[in-house]
Design a protein around this motif. Structure first.
Motif, PDB file in Angstrom:
ATOM      1  N   SER A 146      -1.732  -2.189   2.500  1.00 45.53           N
ATOM      2  CA  SER A 146      -3.067  -3.441   2.958  1.00 45.53           C
ATOM      3  C   SER A 146      -1.825  -4.319   3.879  1.00 45.53           C
ATOM      4  O   SER A 146      -1.284  -4.159   5.112  1.00 45.53           O
ATOM      5  CB  SER A 146      -3.099  -4.456   2.242  1.00 45.53           C
ATOM      6  OG  SER A 146      -3.694  -5.277   1.875  1.00 45.53           O
ATOM      7  N   SER A 147      -1.587  -6.015   3.145  1.00 49.63           N
ATOM      8  CA  SER A 147      -0.260  -6.823   3.834  1.00 49.63           C
ATOM      9  C   SER A 147      -0.808  -7.896   3.197  1.00 49.63           C
ATOM     10  O   SER A 147      -1.496  -8.343   3.109  1.00 49.63           O
ATOM     11  CB  SER A 147      -1.665  -7.156   5.488  1.00 49.63           C
ATOM     12  OG  SER A 147      -0.954  -7.795   6.238  1.00 49.63           O
ATOM     13  N   ALA A 148       0.248  -9.061   4.012  1.00 48.37           N
ATOM     14  CA  ALA A 148       0.651 -10.006   3.114  1.00 48.37           C
ATOM     15  C   ALA A 148      -0.266 -10.595   3.425  1.00 48.37           C
ATOM     16  O   ALA A 148      -1.297 -11.902   2.609  1.00 48.37           O
ATOM     17  CB  ALA A 148       1.654 -10.429   3.708  1.00 48.37           C
ATOM     18  N   SER A 149      -1.351 -10.327   4.884  1.00 55.32           N
ATOM     19  CA  SER A 149      -2.588 -10.624   4.988  1.00 55.32           C
ATOM     20  C   SER A 149      -3.171 -10.903   4.200  1.00 55.32           C
ATOM     21  O   SER A 149      -4.309 -12.239   4.608  1.00 55.32           O
ATOM     22  CB  SER A 149      -2.496 -10.906   6.568  1.00 55.32           C
ATOM     23  OG  SER A 149      -1.457 -10.922   7.549  1.00 55.32           O
ATOM     24  N   GLY A 150      -2.975  -9.704   3.145  1.00 57.53           N
ATOM     25  CA  GLY A 150      -4.730  -9.564   2.934  1.00 57.53           C
ATOM     26  C   GLY A 150      -4.686 -10.470   1.039  1.00 57.53           C
ATOM     27  O   GLY A 150      -5.469 -11.000   0.525  1.00 57.53           O
ATOM     28  N   MET A 151      -3.210 -11.101   0.953  1.00 53.73           N
ATOM     29  CA  MET A 151      -3.731 -12.215   0.019  1.00 53.73           C
ATOM     30  C   MET A 151      -4.280 -13.311  -0.280  1.00 53.73           C
ATOM     31  O   MET A 151      -3.962 -14.048  -1.197  1.00 53.73           O
ATOM     32  CB  MET A 151      -1.418 -11.783  -0.435  1.00 53.73           C
ATOM     33  CG  MET A 151      -1.119 -10.423  -0.689  1.00 53.73           C
ATOM     34  SD  MET A 151       0.917 -10.391  -0.409  1.00 53.73           S
ATOM     35  CE  MET A 151       0.871 -11.731  -2.211  1.00 53.73           C
ATOM     36  N   TYR A 152      -4.125 -13.579   0.577  1.00 58.66           N
ATOM     37  CA  TYR A 152      -4.403 -15.230   1.032  1.00 58.66           C
ATOM     38  C   TYR A 152      -5.435 -14.981   2.474  1.00 58.66           C
ATOM     39  O   TYR A 152      -4.959 -14.566   3.034  1.00 58.66           O
ATOM     40  CB  TYR A 152      -3.520 -16.536   0.523  1.00 58.66           C
ATOM     41  CG  TYR A 152      -2.620 -15.813   1.261  1.00 58.66           C
ATOM     42  CD1 TYR A 152      -1.842 -16.488   2.894  1.00 58.66           C
ATOM     43  CD2 TYR A 152      -1.111 -15.139   1.335  1.00 58.66           C
ATOM     44  CE1 TYR A 152      -1.260 -15.686   3.580  1.00 58.66           C
ATOM     45  CE2 TYR A 152      -0.020 -15.457   2.235  1.00 58.66           C
ATOM     46  CZ  TYR A 152       0.063 -15.391   2.752  1.00 58.66           C
ATOM     47  OH  TYR A 152       0.809 -15.024   3.553  1.00 58.66           O
ATOM     48  N   PRO A 153      -6.846 -15.837   2.960  1.00 60.57           N
ATOM     49  CA  PRO A 153      -7.338 -16.040   3.722  1.00 60.57           C
ATOM     50  C   PRO A 153      -5.813 -15.982   5.114  1.00 60.57           C
ATOM     51  O   PRO A 153      -5.427 -17.645   5.221  1.00 60.57           O
ATOM     52  CB  PRO A 153      -8.147 -16.935   4.021  1.00 60.57           C
ATOM     53  CG  PRO A 153      -8.349 -16.941   2.449  1.00 60.57           C
ATOM     54  CD  PRO A 153      -7.321 -16.602   1.803  1.00 60.57           C
ATOM     55  N   ASP A 210      -6.593  -4.405  -0.840  1.00 54.73           N
ATOM     56  CA  ASP A 210      -5.650  -4.171  -1.648  1.00 54.73           C
ATOM     57  C   ASP A 210      -7.021  -4.308  -3.061  1.00 54.73           C
ATOM     58  O   ASP A 210      -6.443  -4.152  -3.762  1.00 54.73           O
ATOM     59  CB  ASP A 210      -5.305  -6.164  -1.641  1.00 54.73           C
ATOM     60  CG  ASP A 210      -4.444  -6.352  -2.787  1.00 54.73           C
ATOM     61  OD1 ASP A 210      -3.918  -5.187  -3.435  1.00 54.73           O
ATOM     62  OD2 ASP A 210      -5.092  -7.417  -3.335  1.00 54.73           O
ATOM     63  N   PHE A 211      -8.115  -4.692  -2.478  1.00 58.60           N
ATOM     64  CA  PHE A 211      -9.009  -4.781  -3.889  1.00 58.60           C
ATOM     65  C   PHE A 211      -9.659  -3.461  -4.146  1.00 58.60           C
ATOM     66  O   PHE A 211      -9.193  -2.544  -5.048  1.00 58.60           O
ATOM     67  CB  PHE A 211     -10.205  -5.583  -3.988  1.00 58.60           C
ATOM     68  CG  PHE A 211     -10.391  -7.546  -3.789  1.00 58.60           C
ATOM     69  CD1 PHE A 211     -11.079  -7.472  -4.726  1.00 58.60           C
ATOM     70  CD2 PHE A 211      -9.114  -8.045  -3.452  1.00 58.60           C
ATOM     71  CE1 PHE A 211     -10.665  -9.243  -6.111  1.00 58.60           C
ATOM     72  CE2 PHE A 211      -8.857  -9.193  -4.160  1.00 58.60           C
ATOM     73  CZ  PHE A 211      -9.374 -10.248  -5.092  1.00 58.60           C
ATOM     74  N   PHE A 212      -9.873  -2.085  -3.026  1.00 59.74           N
ATOM     75  CA  PHE A 212      -9.945  -1.159  -3.303  1.00 59.74           C
ATOM     76  C   PHE A 212      -9.389  -0.424  -3.943  1.00 59.74           C
ATOM     77  O   PHE A 212      -9.485   0.800  -5.594  1.00 59.74           O
ATOM     78  CB  PHE A 212     -10.121  -1.092  -1.960  1.00 59.74           C
ATOM     79  CG  PHE A 212     -11.097   1.048  -2.007  1.00 59.74           C
ATOM     80  CD1 PHE A 212     -11.858   1.487  -1.864  1.00 59.74           C
ATOM     81  CD2 PHE A 212     -10.088   1.604  -1.355  1.00 59.74           C
ATOM     82  CE1 PHE A 212     -12.122   2.181  -2.037  1.00 59.74           C
ATOM     83  CE2 PHE A 212     -10.267   3.544  -1.317  1.00 59.74           C
ATOM     84  CZ  PHE A 212     -11.402   3.674  -1.648  1.00 59.74           C
ATOM     85  N   SER A 213      -7.724  -0.567  -4.245  1.00 58.07           N
ATOM     86  CA  SER A 213      -6.502   0.272  -4.122  1.00 58.07           C
ATOM     87  C   SER A 213      -6.480  -0.537  -6.002  1.00 58.07           C
ATOM     88  O   SER A 213      -6.384   0.643  -6.486  1.00 58.07           O
ATOM     89  CB  SER A 213      -5.580   0.004  -3.329  1.00 58.07           C
ATOM     90  OG  SER A 213      -5.395   0.118  -2.620  1.00 58.07           O
ATOM     91  N   GLN A 263      -1.801   2.844  -5.230  1.00 62.35           N
ATOM     92  CA  GLN A 263      -0.757   1.747  -5.264  1.00 62.35           C
ATOM     93  C   GLN A 263      -1.190   0.880  -3.338  1.00 62.35           C
ATOM     94  O   GLN A 263      -1.620   1.185  -2.131  1.00 62.35           O
ATOM     95  CB  GLN A 263       0.265   2.540  -4.979  1.00 62.35           C
ATOM     96  CG  GLN A 263       1.346   1.111  -4.804  1.00 62.35           C
ATOM     97  CD  GLN A 263       2.862   1.640  -4.950  1.00 62.35           C
ATOM     98  OE1 GLN A 263       3.412   2.497  -3.651  1.00 62.35           O
ATOM     99  NE2 GLN A 263       3.757   0.814  -5.502  1.00 62.35           N
ATOM    100  N   SER A 264      -2.041  -0.399  -4.119  1.00 60.46           N
ATOM    101  CA  SER A 264      -1.307  -1.427  -3.187  1.00 60.46           C
ATOM    102  C   SER A 264      -0.396  -1.979  -2.537  1.00 60.46           C
ATOM    103  O   SER A 264       0.337  -2.313  -3.188  1.00 60.46           O
ATOM    104  CB  SER A 264      -2.435  -2.235  -3.037  1.00 60.46           C
ATOM    105  OG  SER A 264      -2.469  -3.249  -2.649  1.00 60.46           O
ATOM    106  N   VAL A 265      -0.131  -1.260  -1.038  1.00 62.70           N
ATOM    107  CA  VAL A 265       1.224  -1.698  -0.505  1.00 62.70           C
ATOM    108  C   VAL A 265       0.575  -3.293   0.359  1.00 62.70           C
ATOM    109  O   VAL A 265       0.032  -3.063   1.968  1.00 62.70           O
ATOM    110  CB  VAL A 265       1.957  -0.997   0.203  1.00 62.70           C
ATOM    111  CG1 VAL A 265       3.146  -1.450   0.760  1.00 62.70           C
ATOM    112  CG2 VAL A 265       1.957   0.061  -0.370  1.00 62.70           C
ATOM    113  N   LEU A 266       1.301  -4.706   0.272  1.00 61.06           N
ATOM    114  CA  LEU A 266       1.545  -5.644   0.823  1.00 61.06           C
ATOM    115  C   LEU A 266       2.531  -6.128   1.874  1.00 61.06           C
ATOM    116  O   LEU A 266       3.433  -6.872   1.085  1.00 61.06           O
ATOM    117  CB  LEU A 266       0.803  -6.749   0.031  1.00 61.06           C
ATOM    118  CG  LEU A 266      -0.922  -6.652  -1.085  1.00 61.06           C
ATOM    119  CD1 LEU A 266      -0.360  -5.971  -2.253  1.00 61.06           C
ATOM    120  CD2 LEU A 266      -1.506  -7.389  -0.305  1.00 61.06           C
TER     121      LEU A 266
END
Length: 319
Positions: free
Chosen positions: A194-201, A216-219, A234-237
Motif C-alpha cells: 500500500s502506501s502511507a498515502s493510504g493512511m489519510y487522504p 490497506d483495508f482489503f489486506s 500483510q498491509s505494507v504502508l
C-alpha cells in the motif's frame, strides 16, 4: 461549624486518589507493552519466518523490474526462494532474471503482463500452474505524474481506469490466484504494498491515495478471514523510498533505498498485520496519525501538494 466542603472533599479524595493511581498504572502498563512490542518488531524481528522451508518454494513479485519490487525479488532470492517475476517489459524481466540467477543461484521464471489491462490473468494463472507459492508480493502500482486537482488530471477518463486496474484490480486478482493453494497447504504470505498515502487522504493525489487505502483495508479484512487458515496477509504502508516512482534519487535515513527498506520490512512479517515496514517510517506514521489533529495534517499535506504542483507547472512552462 462544618461547611459543605468539609464533608464533600474528604469523601472525594479517596476515590479520586485511586482513580488517579489506576489510570497511572494503566498508562504505565500500556507504555511498557508498546516498548516491548516495538523492541520485538524493530530489534528482534521475525526474519527467519520468510524462508522457503516455512512458507513454500516460490515467491511471486509483481512490478518486479524496478524499485521496491526488484528489491523484494532480490532479497527473497537471497533467502533461497525461487522467483517468479511479473512486469510489463519482457526485456527488463530478462535482465532482472539473469541478474538474480547469477547473484543468488536460484531458479527464476518470468511472465510479461500489462496490469493496466484486465484480460491478463488467465495467462498469469497458466504461468503459475504447478508452482508451490510461498510468498506473493503485490507491488505493481502507478501514481500521478504530478499533484493535480481531480478534474484537471490529464486524460482523466483513461487515467481512472488505468490506476484502478493497476493499483486495485491487480491486488484482488493476484490474491485470487494464489490464495487457494496457500489455504490448502495452511501456509504462505501475501504482502500487499500500500502506501502511507493510504493512511489519510492526500489531496491532489486523491485517486492514488484512495486506491492505497483500499489495499490497506482489503489486506486487513482478508487477514481476519484467513488467519485461522495459516496464511499471513500483510498491509505494507511505506513513506517515501528512493525509487523512480517517488522521483527521489539519493537515499537518506527517512527515505531509504529499496534494498534497505525491504530488508527491514520482511522482518515484520508475522508480527504486524499493518506495518510501515521501517522504524523511521513507523515513527512518522505514529506522529502523523496519532499526534497530529486531522485538520492540521490535511492542511499541511494540501500545502505540500500545491507547492509541488506549482513547481512542476512552472518547470513545464520553462521547458
Amino acid at each position: 461549624m462544618f461547611s459543605i466542603e468539609d464533608v464533600v472533599l474528604p469523601a472525594l479524595e479517596k476515590p479520586l486518589y485511586w482513580l488517579g493511581a489506576v489510570t497511572a498504572a494503566w498508562l504505565s502498563l500500556c507504555s511498557v507493552y508498546r516498548l516491548l512490542a516495538g523492541f520485538k518488531v524493530w530489534v528482534l524481528g521475525n526474519g527467519l519466518l520468510v524462508s522457503p522451508t516455512k512458507l513454500g518454494k516460490w515467491a511471486v513479485v509483481t512490478g518486479a523490474t524496478d524499485g521496491i519490487g526488484k528489491a523484494y525479488a532480490e532479497e527473497l532470492a537471497r533467502r533461497g526462494f525461487s522467483i517468479v517475476l511479473i512486469s510489463r517489459s519482457q526485456e527488463k524481466l530478462d535482465e532482472v532474471s539473469k541478474e538474480i540467477g547469477s547473484k543468488c543461484g536460484v531458479e527464476t521464471k518470468t511472465i510479461a503482463a500489462d496490469f493496466s489491462s484486465v484480460n491478463i490473468y488467465s495467462k498469469i494463472e497458466d504461468g503459475l500452474a504447478g508452482l508451490e507459492i510461498g510468498v506473493l508480493v503485490n507491488n505493481v502500482g502507478i501514481s500521478y505524474s504530478y499533484p493535480e486537482f481531480f478534474l484537471s488530471v490529464p486524460n482523466l477518463d483513461n487515467f481512472i481506469d488505468t490506476l484502478v486496474n493497476i493499483n486495485i484490480t491487480s491486488v484482488c486478482q493476484m490474491t485470487r490466484l494464489v490464495l487457494p493453494q496457500m489455504t490448502e497447504r495452511k501456509k504462505g504470505a501475501i504482502l500487499n504494498i500500500s502506501s502511507a498515502s493510504g493512511m489519510y487522504p492526500v489531496p491532489l493525489l486523491t485517486i492514488y491515495s484512495a486506491s492505497k487505502a483500499f489495499v490497506d483495508f482489503f489486506s486487513r479484512g482478508l487477514q481476519a478471514e484467513y488467519k485461522s487458515k495459516g496464511v499471513i496477509i500483510q498491509s505494507v504502508l511505506p513513506f517515501f523510498v528512493a525509487t523512480k516512482l517517488s522521483k527521489i534519487r539519493r537515499p537518506t535515513l527517512d527515505k531509504p533505498s529499496p534494498e534497505r527498506y525491504v530488508a527491514a520490512e520482511l522482518n515484520t512479517v508475522g508480527l504486524q498485520t499493518q506495518t510501515n515496514g521501517y522504524l523511521p517510517h513507523a515513527i512518522m506514521g505514529w506522529v502523523s496519525t496519532a499526534l497530529l489533529p486531522a485538520s492540521i495534517l490535511s492542511t499541511h499535506v494540501m500545502g505540500m501538494a500545491l507547492s509541488q504542483r506549482a513547481r512542476y507547472l512552472k518547470k513545464q512552462k520553462q521547458g
